[in-house]
Design an enzyme around this catalytic site. Sequence first.
Site, PDB file in Angstrom:
ATOM      1  N   GLU A 289       0.766  -1.316   0.070  1.00 37.70           N
ATOM      2  CA  GLU A 289       0.168  -0.004   0.190  1.00 37.70           C
ATOM      3  C   GLU A 289       0.902   1.278   0.012  1.00 37.70           C
ATOM      4  O   GLU A 289       0.563   2.119   0.810  1.00 37.70           O
ATOM      5  CB  GLU A 289      -0.973  -0.050   1.328  1.00 37.70           C
ATOM      6  CG  GLU A 289      -1.812  -1.277   0.996  1.00 37.70           C
ATOM      7  CD  GLU A 289      -3.015  -1.427   2.290  1.00 37.70           C
ATOM      8  OE1 GLU A 289      -2.980  -0.370   3.160  1.00 37.70           O
ATOM      9  OE2 GLU A 289      -3.455  -2.340   2.400  1.00 37.70           O
TER      10      GLU A 289
ATOM     11  N   ASN B  34       1.967  -5.485  -3.083  1.00 38.30           N
ATOM     12  CA  ASN B  34       0.726  -5.587  -2.808  1.00 38.30           C
ATOM     13  C   ASN B  34      -0.165  -4.396  -2.547  1.00 38.30           C
ATOM     14  O   ASN B  34       0.263  -3.522  -1.653  1.00 38.30           O
ATOM     15  CB  ASN B  34       0.706  -6.579  -1.298  1.00 38.30           C
ATOM     16  CG  ASN B  34      -0.749  -6.836  -0.973  1.00 38.30           C
ATOM     17  OD1 ASN B  34      -1.416  -7.814  -1.825  1.00 38.30           O
ATOM     18  ND2 ASN B  34      -1.228  -6.841   0.047  1.00 38.30           N
TER      19      ASN B  34
ATOM     20  N   HIS C 292     -10.571  -6.256  -1.979  1.00 34.09           N
ATOM     21  CA  HIS C 292     -11.570  -5.823  -1.054  1.00 34.09           C
ATOM     22  C   HIS C 292     -12.712  -5.165  -1.823  1.00 34.09           C
ATOM     23  O   HIS C 292     -12.476  -4.096  -2.266  1.00 34.09           O
ATOM     24  CB  HIS C 292     -11.010  -4.977   0.199  1.00 34.09           C
ATOM     25  CG  HIS C 292      -9.855  -5.718   0.826  1.00 34.09           C
ATOM     26  ND1 HIS C 292     -10.163  -6.559   1.745  1.00 34.09           N
ATOM     27  CD2 HIS C 292      -8.322  -5.439   0.882  1.00 34.09           C
ATOM     28  CE1 HIS C 292      -9.074  -6.981   2.313  1.00 34.09           C
ATOM     29  NE2 HIS C 292      -7.889  -6.309   2.034  1.00 34.09           N
TER      30      HIS C 292
ATOM     31  N   GLU D  71      -6.345 -10.783  -0.872  1.00 31.90           N
ATOM     32  CA  GLU D  71      -6.989 -10.446   0.253  1.00 31.90           C
ATOM     33  C   GLU D  71      -8.460 -10.319   0.149  1.00 31.90           C
ATOM     34  O   GLU D  71      -9.381  -9.259   0.542  1.00 31.90           O
ATOM     35  CB  GLU D  71      -6.661  -9.212   1.212  1.00 31.90           C
ATOM     36  CG  GLU D  71      -5.043  -8.945   1.459  1.00 31.90           C
ATOM     37  CD  GLU D  71      -4.589  -7.768   1.968  1.00 31.90           C
ATOM     38  OE1 GLU D  71      -5.491  -6.890   2.397  1.00 31.90           O
ATOM     39  OE2 GLU D  71      -3.321  -7.717   2.090  1.00 31.90           O
TER      40      GLU D  71
ATOM     41  N   ASP E  57     -12.532 -10.213  -0.070  1.00 31.75           N
ATOM     42  CA  ASP E  57     -13.635 -10.268   0.590  1.00 31.75           C
ATOM     43  C   ASP E  57     -14.778  -9.312  -0.126  1.00 31.75           C
ATOM     44  O   ASP E  57     -14.244  -8.409  -1.005  1.00 31.75           O
ATOM     45  CB  ASP E  57     -13.624  -9.925   2.118  1.00 31.75           C
ATOM     46  CG  ASP E  57     -12.708  -8.643   2.379  1.00 31.75           C
ATOM     47  OD1 ASP E  57     -12.723  -7.580   1.721  1.00 31.75           O
ATOM     48  OD2 ASP E  57     -12.235  -8.470   3.573  1.00 31.75           O
TER      49      ASP E  57
HETATM   50  O1  9MR Z   1      -7.347  -7.778   8.962  1.00 33.53           O
HETATM   51  C1  9MR Z   1      -6.249  -6.989   9.402  1.00 33.53           C
HETATM   52  C2  9MR Z   1      -6.948  -6.276  10.789  1.00 33.53           C
HETATM   53  O2  9MR Z   1      -7.182  -7.226  11.681  1.00 33.53           O
HETATM   54  C3  9MR Z   1      -5.990  -5.419  11.313  1.00 33.53           C
HETATM   55  O3  9MR Z   1      -6.623  -4.673  12.501  1.00 33.53           O
HETATM   56  C4  9MR Z   1      -5.884  -4.269  10.219  1.00 33.53           C
HETATM   57  C5  9MR Z   1      -4.856  -3.301  10.745  1.00 33.53           C
HETATM   58  O4  9MR Z   1      -4.568  -2.267   9.804  1.00 33.53           O
HETATM   59  O5  9MR Z   1      -5.063  -4.845   8.983  1.00 33.53           O
HETATM   60  C6  9MR Z   1      -5.847  -5.810   8.512  1.00 33.53           C
HETATM   61  O6  9MR Z   1      -5.323  -6.307   7.407  1.00 33.53           O
HETATM   62  C7  9MR Z   1      -5.175  -5.531   6.473  1.00 33.53           C
HETATM   63  C8  9MR Z   1      -3.944  -5.829   5.458  1.00 33.53           C
HETATM   64  O7  9MR Z   1      -2.871  -6.267   6.498  1.00 33.53           O
HETATM   65  C9  9MR Z   1      -3.625  -5.069   4.451  1.00 33.53           C
HETATM   66  N1  9MR Z   1      -4.629  -4.632   3.670  1.00 33.53           N
HETATM   67  C10 9MR Z   1      -5.894  -4.208   4.231  1.00 33.53           C
HETATM   68  C11 9MR Z   1      -6.425  -5.299   5.376  1.00 33.53           C
HETATM   69  C12 9MR Z   1      -7.580  -4.719   6.008  1.00 33.53           C
HETATM   70  O8  9MR Z   1      -7.499  -3.746   6.655  1.00 33.53           O
END
Ligand code: 9MR
Length: 382
Positions: free
Chosen positions: A179, A221, A257, A285, A287
């Site tokens: 990101e 990513n 997402h 990732e 969903d």
């Molecule tokens: O699913 C993850 C969540 O449990 C955490 O609190 C969050 C913190 O920023 O990160 C989430 O995972 C993220 C991933 O690492 C990167 N892309 C976006 C995902 C959803 O926020």
Amino acid sequence: MHRLRLTFAVASTAVLLGGQLTFVGSVPAGAAPPAAKPSPPQAYPADSLRALAARVGLRVGTAVNMDQLGTNEKYTQITAQQFSSVTAENVMKWSEVEPTRGNYTWEKADQLVAFAKKNKQLVRGHTLLWHNQLPTWLSSDGYTTTLSNDEVKAVLKKHIFDQARHFKGDIWQWDVVNEAFDDNGQPRQTIWYKAWGGTGYIADAFRWAHQADPKALLFYNDYNLEFTGVKSDAVYALVRSLKAQRVPIHGLGFQGHLSTQYGYPDLTNNLERFAALGLKVALTEVDVRTLTKADAVNEPVDALAPYAQESYWSRTLKACLAIRACISFTPWGFGDAYSWVPGVFADPQEGAALIYDEQLNPKGQYDVLQQDLALAAGAPRR
Ligand code: 9MR
């Protein structure tokens, strides 16, 4: 909503023993683990996502919540039976592995790697460089730090070498950089950007990761790359320039997402144009959230919404199946009870984004993935 689940003539059973699956039955045709040893008899169910995907050489993964793995029996069993790769949802992030400077806490990440080995799964490492979930000694917001630019550079180099070496040989794909661009296609002005005075940190991160673990596939990513637009174009330009400089980048991770509030993206075109740069691509990732009730965050407001979700899941998987360069398809977890979505998208409320319900029963969204994989025998093998 109810659909006939696929059943196969050869039933297989799997028994969970201390987090390890005991396999009974036969290996699905075309399963391609990198193991040199002859495989023992296996029997994750023949109609599991992993068994069906193996026939075309695709890995189907999941993000794993380490608070559930090993303690929640049903969660643990599904993780082992249905998926052929795993991603640490949180436990490989910097704040988790080095909460105080110089003291590494690898235990939970090591547990996941051990689980994956026992269950013949590959591991996606997530993530070496991000602006979120940094330890507070380094930065509380990813954009400011008390460290000098030189110190920031030195700690990033040390972090990448230490972490990639710790897991050397155990990681199939590393999300090296996560990101780095904002929604307007601009490089985020993170502590990394500021320390380097530009995006030069990205090439350095890939070079260091490659030196530390030369066999891992190294990915950039990000989210919303599924849509053509300023962000996807900016990442495309970056990656093309990295390739031209012979920076060791091997793959592009499309997080996926998605929300039924927005139109379905032109994922196929984007997968194809990144693959045409000579990269692997992966859905990392996935969903598919939808509008849900404020007092029941995983219950759709519109009774027809699950059909739209099924369509998005199916099209996303099929876009990957159609392209040989697409080597893995990973939902961001599988049980709605553990999804990040309801907590973050609360106004308006969204949820119900995953393929199993809150009780860990498969939803229609699971069924469409299973059916698409079952019908994918003609898709190119990867
Ligand atoms: O699913 C993850 C969540 O449990 C955490 O609190 C969050 C913190 O920023 O990160 C989430 O995972 C993220 C991933 O690492 C990167 N892309 C976006 C995902 C959803 O926020």
